[in-house]
Design a protein around this motif. Sequence first.
Motif, short mmCIF file in Angstrom:
data_model
loop_
_atom_site.label_atom_id
_atom_site.label_comp_id
_atom_site.label_asym_id
_atom_site.label_seq_id
_atom_site.Cartn_x
_atom_site.Cartn_y
_atom_site.Cartn_z
N LEU A 105 0.83 -1.19 0.00
CA LEU A 105 0.00 0.00 0.00
C LEU A 105 0.87 1.25 0.00
N VAL A 106 1.94 1.23 0.78
CA VAL A 106 2.84 2.37 0.84
C VAL A 106 3.45 2.64 -0.53
N SER A 107 3.92 1.61 -1.21
CA SER A 107 4.52 1.79 -2.53
C SER A 107 3.50 2.35 -3.51
N GLU A 108 2.29 1.83 -3.47
CA GLU A 108 1.23 2.32 -4.35
C GLU A 108 0.95 3.81 -4.09
N LYS A 109 0.83 4.17 -2.83
CA LYS A 109 0.58 5.57 -2.49
C LYS A 109 1.77 6.45 -2.81
N SER A 134 15.02 13.39 2.89
CA SER A 134 15.68 14.68 3.04
C SER A 134 14.79 15.59 3.85
N GLU A 135 15.39 16.53 4.54
CA GLU A 135 14.60 17.52 5.28
C GLU A 135 13.77 18.38 4.35
N GLU A 136 14.17 18.43 3.07
CA GLU A 136 13.42 19.25 2.12
C GLU A 136 12.17 18.55 1.60
N ARG A 137 12.04 17.26 1.82
CA ARG A 137 10.85 16.54 1.36
C ARG A 137 9.72 16.82 2.32
N ARG A 138 8.67 17.44 1.87
CA ARG A 138 7.59 17.82 2.75
C ARG A 138 6.38 16.91 2.64
N VAL A 139 6.34 16.04 1.67
CA VAL A 139 5.30 15.02 1.58
C VAL A 139 6.04 13.71 1.74
N GLY A 140 5.70 12.90 2.74
CA GLY A 140 6.44 11.68 2.98
C GLY A 140 5.54 10.53 3.32
N LYS A 141 6.11 9.37 3.37
CA LYS A 141 5.38 8.17 3.72
C LYS A 141 6.23 7.35 4.67
N GLU A 142 5.59 6.63 5.53
CA GLU A 142 6.30 5.77 6.46
C GLU A 142 5.53 4.46 6.56
N CYS A 143 6.21 3.36 6.56
CA CYS A 143 5.59 2.05 6.69
C CYS A 143 6.02 1.46 8.02
N ARG A 144 5.07 1.07 8.82
CA ARG A 144 5.39 0.47 10.11
C ARG A 144 4.78 -0.92 10.18
N SER A 145 5.56 -1.88 10.61
CA SER A 145 5.06 -3.25 10.77
C SER A 145 4.45 -3.39 12.16
N ARG A 146 3.46 -4.22 12.26
CA ARG A 146 2.84 -4.47 13.56
C ARG A 146 3.44 -5.66 14.21
#
Length: 146
Positions: A105-109, A134-146
Amino acid sequence: MTSTPMTSTTAPLIGRLPDTAAGARPDPDALYEAFSGWAADQGLALYPHQDEALIEIVSGAHVILATPTGSGKSLVATGAHFAALAAHRAGTGGRTYYTAPLKALVSEKFFALIELFGTANVGLMTGDSAVNRSEERRVGKECRSR
């Protein structure tokens, strides 16, 4: 078929960012109109909960949207990315994270956000890799495993 890479100047949603003077807070009405106009052009009619959440987001409120799967939370998240990027460009803040439990899902988004905001404005961080971190990237994504 060849494709043209999305850049900050060719991404369709970037072009909708309202002009804001440096150091000024982006106008909530202009942000809402720009984003909702883009959604309408995509053939997306906002549901009432999306409309209410977007109004709060562009007004600077923090929002938790708890609705069923398939009810349009990702569109609201895209609106939050849009508002944050407008604030960042004006020099008044702006950073968002899209979190999801599954790497697929993260890759798709990630790729969908690149199409909307351009490669230079999107980063990806997972537990084992990072792209455009980078600190300049203002739109980001994070994937967390449960």
